[in-house]
Each structure stands twice: as C-alpha cells, then as structure tokens.
Scaffold this motif. Structure first.
Motif, PDB file in Angstrom:
ATOM      1  N   SER A 108       2.686 -11.822   2.898  1.00 20.82           N
ATOM      2  CA  SER A 108       2.892 -10.518   3.810  1.00 20.82           C
ATOM      3  C   SER A 108       2.442 -10.800   5.113  1.00 20.82           C
ATOM      4  O   SER A 108       1.146 -11.286   5.226  1.00 20.82           O
ATOM      5  N   HIS A 115       1.022  -4.751   0.289  1.00 19.86           N
ATOM      6  CA  HIS A 115       1.656  -5.567   1.446  1.00 19.86           C
ATOM      7  C   HIS A 115       0.865  -5.428   2.744  1.00 19.86           C
ATOM      8  O   HIS A 115       0.923  -6.259   3.275  1.00 19.86           O
ATOM      9  N   TRP A 119       7.531  -8.460   4.529  1.00 20.89           N
ATOM     10  CA  TRP A 119       7.333  -9.287   3.404  1.00 20.89           C
ATOM     11  C   TRP A 119       8.806  -9.300   2.804  1.00 20.89           C
ATOM     12  O   TRP A 119       9.813  -8.440   3.069  1.00 20.89           O
TER      13      TRP A 119
END
Lengths: 161, 146
Positions: free
Chosen positions: A141, B86, B104
């Motif tokens: 991420s 995330h 992501w």
C-alpha cells in the motif's frame, strides 16, 4: 458388485465435498504469523532514495522497545497496534531529519505481524509514479504526501505479512 | 455392467477435470461497473460511476467512486474495504505537511483503489497496462499539489 458401486459413489461424494469445502480456500489471517522480535534498520535518505528497511513485528501483548537515536538510547512499551504505528512514524521522521536510528524489541509478540516499509522521495512525478506503480504491483500500500515547502513527494510503501 | 463402469469412470474423470480447472482458473475480476452495481444501494455512501474518465490525453478508464455521507458510511467503508489494513501508516502521515493519498492493488489483482482520507472517499480504477497505471498516479500527484 453392489459393494463396488457403493464404494465408487462414496468416493465421488467425497471428491465433490472436498471441491465444495469453503474453508479450503479461506485466506489465512496475517495475525497467525509469529515473529519473536522487532528489528528496524534505517538508512539515511538522500535526495532521491529508496531507504528504510523494514522488519517490524508486534501486535497486542506487551513488548518493550529500545531505540537508539544518534547513540542515545530510549525505551518504550508497545501494547496496541496504534503504538506500533506511532513509534514507526517517529522512527521514520528521525531518519528523514538525517538521524541515525536503530531499534530493538523485546517480548514474545504473541500475535505478532510483520510489516515491510520502504520510502521514496522525489520532486519528479514520473519517478514517483514509476516507483509507486512497481510497489503497488508488488502488493504494497503506497501513501504519497506532497510537501509544499520543498516541492517534494514523500512516498511510503508498506505491506503486512 | 460394463456400461456402469464406463459411466462411473466418465463421472470421475469429469470431477477430476472440474476440480483441476477450479484450482487453475483465476477468480473473476469485477469490473468497475460491477463494483458500482454491487454497492449501489448501500446506505451511508454515495456511489458514482464515470465511463472512460480522461486522466490525460492518452489515458481513459472507467472509474467508480465511493464517498461516505456520514460517519456510519465511513465506518462501513473502513470495514468493507479493509482501510485500516491498507492505510494505517498512511493515515499517521496524512495531515502533517499537507494532503496525502494512499493506493493499493485490490485482492482481485486488477483494480487499484485510491483513498483520500480527508475527503473520506475512495475510487477504483482498472488500468489495462503499467503505463496507464503510472499516468493515473501522475494525475493524482497533480491533484495533491492543488
């Protein structure tokens, strides 16, 4: 022959039951990963860099942390995941300011997870995009922040294992 | 009796082939429009779908947006899209020196999620190539400067 038929039908039933078992495809929880400790090595960032390595464990339970900034030792306790995030940000900030940082953790981390963190800084949008897309495709991420004072994009990529 | 054995063997072979294919074939990737339809009636959030959104002169892609209308909607988004997982590190960074964005790759391996914490909004894009993904990221970088 009756028995043979029964055996064959039982085998077929077992085969189909195995194929349809929903638990077979369940994603394993990251909390199952156990790591005995925490080690963070921080490389001092340059103008454009791919610094900061990783390896970071701990979630729940009580763990004592020792970290050294420019040779001076500090210590703290980690009891929640928020503590870990706070500490990590602190470490990253120290490194970005050009300090030498190392961290050691003590404790058994009963439900520990491991996180990899990488950072990248640049004023070039193309370079930031290339680095970010590569990290995203690797399963990280990516957070990008624009620093208006230095006109630089600061990127952090992290992945929990 | 011979016929019974042939039928049984045929069924077994079909089962084995079926199971093998089940393992080998990737799970279907939802397109942005399918994502939109999946959450269209979710209370507390506003869904949007833009067909062929123009990111730059050469990059066009379908975009789905999810915007929280209230705290309950945001809470749902956090759970549904696993935002803490995330964005935990990114959230700690965000707001220190300015706006930040986190993105992501979704579990389907195709859709990319972009999350703006200050706007309490998400968008999903399905880039066709790596170059297209880079162009979409550059688009968001430009937005960060504004």
């Amino acid at each position: 022959m009756k028995h043979t038929k029964t055996i064959v039908m039982t085998c077929l039933a077992c085969l189909l039951a195995t194929a349809c078992d929903p638990t077979k495809y369940a994603v394993p929880s990251t909390a199952e990963t156990k790591k005995p400790g925490l080690n963070v090595n921080v490389h001092l960032p340059g103008e454009e860099n791919e610094a900061i390595q990783h390896s970071f464990a701990g979630q729940q339970g009580s763990n004592s942390i020792d970290y050294i900034v420019d040779g001076k030792q500090y210590s703290g306790e980690i009891t929640t995941e928020e503590d870990i995030t706070t500490l990590y940000i602190k470490i990253l900030d120290f490194a970005k300011l050009g300090h030498s940082v190392s961290v050691t953790a003590h404790g058994d981390n009963p439900k520990g997870t491991k996180t990899d963190i990488h950072t990248f800084s640049s004023d070039s949008q193309a370079k930031v995009a290339t680095w970010s897309s590569r990290m995203v495709r690797k399963g990280y991420s990516v957070t990008i922040e624009y620093d208006k004072s230095t006109h630089t994009y600061n990127c952090t990529a992290f992945k929990r294992k | 009796m011979k016929r019974l054995w042939i039928i049984t063997a045929g069924l077994l072979a079909a089962a084995i082939v079926g199971i093998t294919l089940w393992h080998l074939l990737p799970a279907g990737t939802p397109t942005p429009s399918e994502l939109y339809l999946r959450y269209e009636h979710q209370p507390g959030v506003r869904m949007g779908f833009i067909e062929d959104y123009r990111f730059d002169d050469s990059t066009f892609a379908d975009v789905v947006t999810v915007e929280a209308l209230d705290s309950a909607g945001w809470q749902w988004m956090e759970q549904e899209f696993d935002l803490q997982q995330h964005v935990a590190q990114g959230m700690a960074h965000s707001g220190q020196n300015g706006e930040a964005i986190t993105f992501w790759q979704c579990d389907d391996g195709q859709n990319i999620a972009f999350c703006s914490w200050s706007g309490r909004a998400l968008c999903f894009v399905q880039p066709r190539t790596e170059s297209e993904l880079e162009h979409i990221i550059i688009y968001h970088l430009e937005k960060l400067k504004e």
